[in-house]
Design an enzyme around this catalytic site. Sequence first.
Site, short mmCIF file in Angstrom:
data_model
loop_
_atom_site.label_atom_id
_atom_site.label_comp_id
_atom_site.label_asym_id
_atom_site.label_seq_id
_atom_site.Cartn_x
_atom_site.Cartn_y
_atom_site.Cartn_z
N TYR A 85 17.33 -26.55 -24.98
CA TYR A 85 17.59 -25.11 -24.85
C TYR A 85 17.19 -24.64 -23.45
O TYR A 85 17.95 -23.92 -22.78
CB TYR A 85 16.80 -24.36 -25.93
CG TYR A 85 17.02 -22.87 -25.93
CD1 TYR A 85 18.27 -22.33 -26.22
CD2 TYR A 85 15.97 -21.99 -25.65
CE1 TYR A 85 18.46 -20.96 -26.23
CE2 TYR A 85 16.16 -20.62 -25.66
CZ TYR A 85 17.41 -20.10 -25.94
OH TYR A 85 17.60 -18.75 -25.94
N LYS A 136 19.82 -23.20 -20.68
CA LYS A 136 19.67 -21.88 -20.07
C LYS A 136 19.58 -22.00 -18.55
O LYS A 136 20.14 -21.19 -17.81
CB LYS A 136 18.43 -21.18 -20.62
CG LYS A 136 18.60 -20.63 -22.03
CD LYS A 136 19.58 -19.45 -22.02
CE LYS A 136 19.71 -18.81 -23.38
NZ LYS A 136 20.82 -17.84 -23.41
#
Length: 232
Positions: free
Chosen positions: A53, A57
Amino acid sequence: LGTDSVLRAARETRPDSLVLFSSSEVYGRTEGGAVSEEAVTVIGPTTVPRWSYAAGKAVGEYLALAEHRRHELPVTIVRCFNTCGPRQIDAYGMVLPAFLQQAISGRPLTVYGDGRQTRCFSYVGDVVRGVLALSRATSARGEVFNIGCDEEISILDLARRVRDLCGSRSEIRMVPYRQAYGDGFEEVPRRVPDLAKIRRWIDYRPEVGTTRLLEITRDWVRERQALDPSIP
Ligand code: UDP
């Protein structure tokens, strides 16, 4: 891929402004004090799913900043730190809605690990106000901002405060990480935003502190359960 699609579409449609929601997760293994936007990030190994994650990002940020440089895309990036409030659901295991529902229904509050890990919880209304102000500030284009609240609280203290505010007699149960998340989970022991930059740019000041945030969210969870008692 989603970010890339939006950036490509923006190249055609030329919006007046575009905000990319990134995450404090990009800072990776933060342990020291408040992290500023320029902090060196340490993301863990690819065998630990959590870091996918953070990496995703971060790639989104690189793409957006490249688009800003090459095609003058008016993009502003915000890194959110534990945004909470009414209408947040616990489907992804988020701690505040989970604790509130547990306390209100008299179930044990599940504190993962030893509960000494800390977070800073910010009220969604403050975050939205800040994002709107940033999206209007032309000087914020091509910039990255932490957004949130810098009031730090340990997860064990959070559990106690939630229980007290709900007038609940639930027990506080310590749950080992392995039981909560399975093998190979890595915790972020401490996460506090340095808000100096966003203060400088838009004079950002969160209006809702932790106690008020807990009250507002508690009231919403109660109302929702009163409307539909089948909601857990
Ligand atoms: N957590 C907890 N009990 C829960 C859910 C989460 O103790 O039922 C802890 C979790 O281990 C972490 C913190 O609360 O230390 C915040 O978790 P969340 O998933 O809400 O956000 P993040 O880890 O992304 O900051």
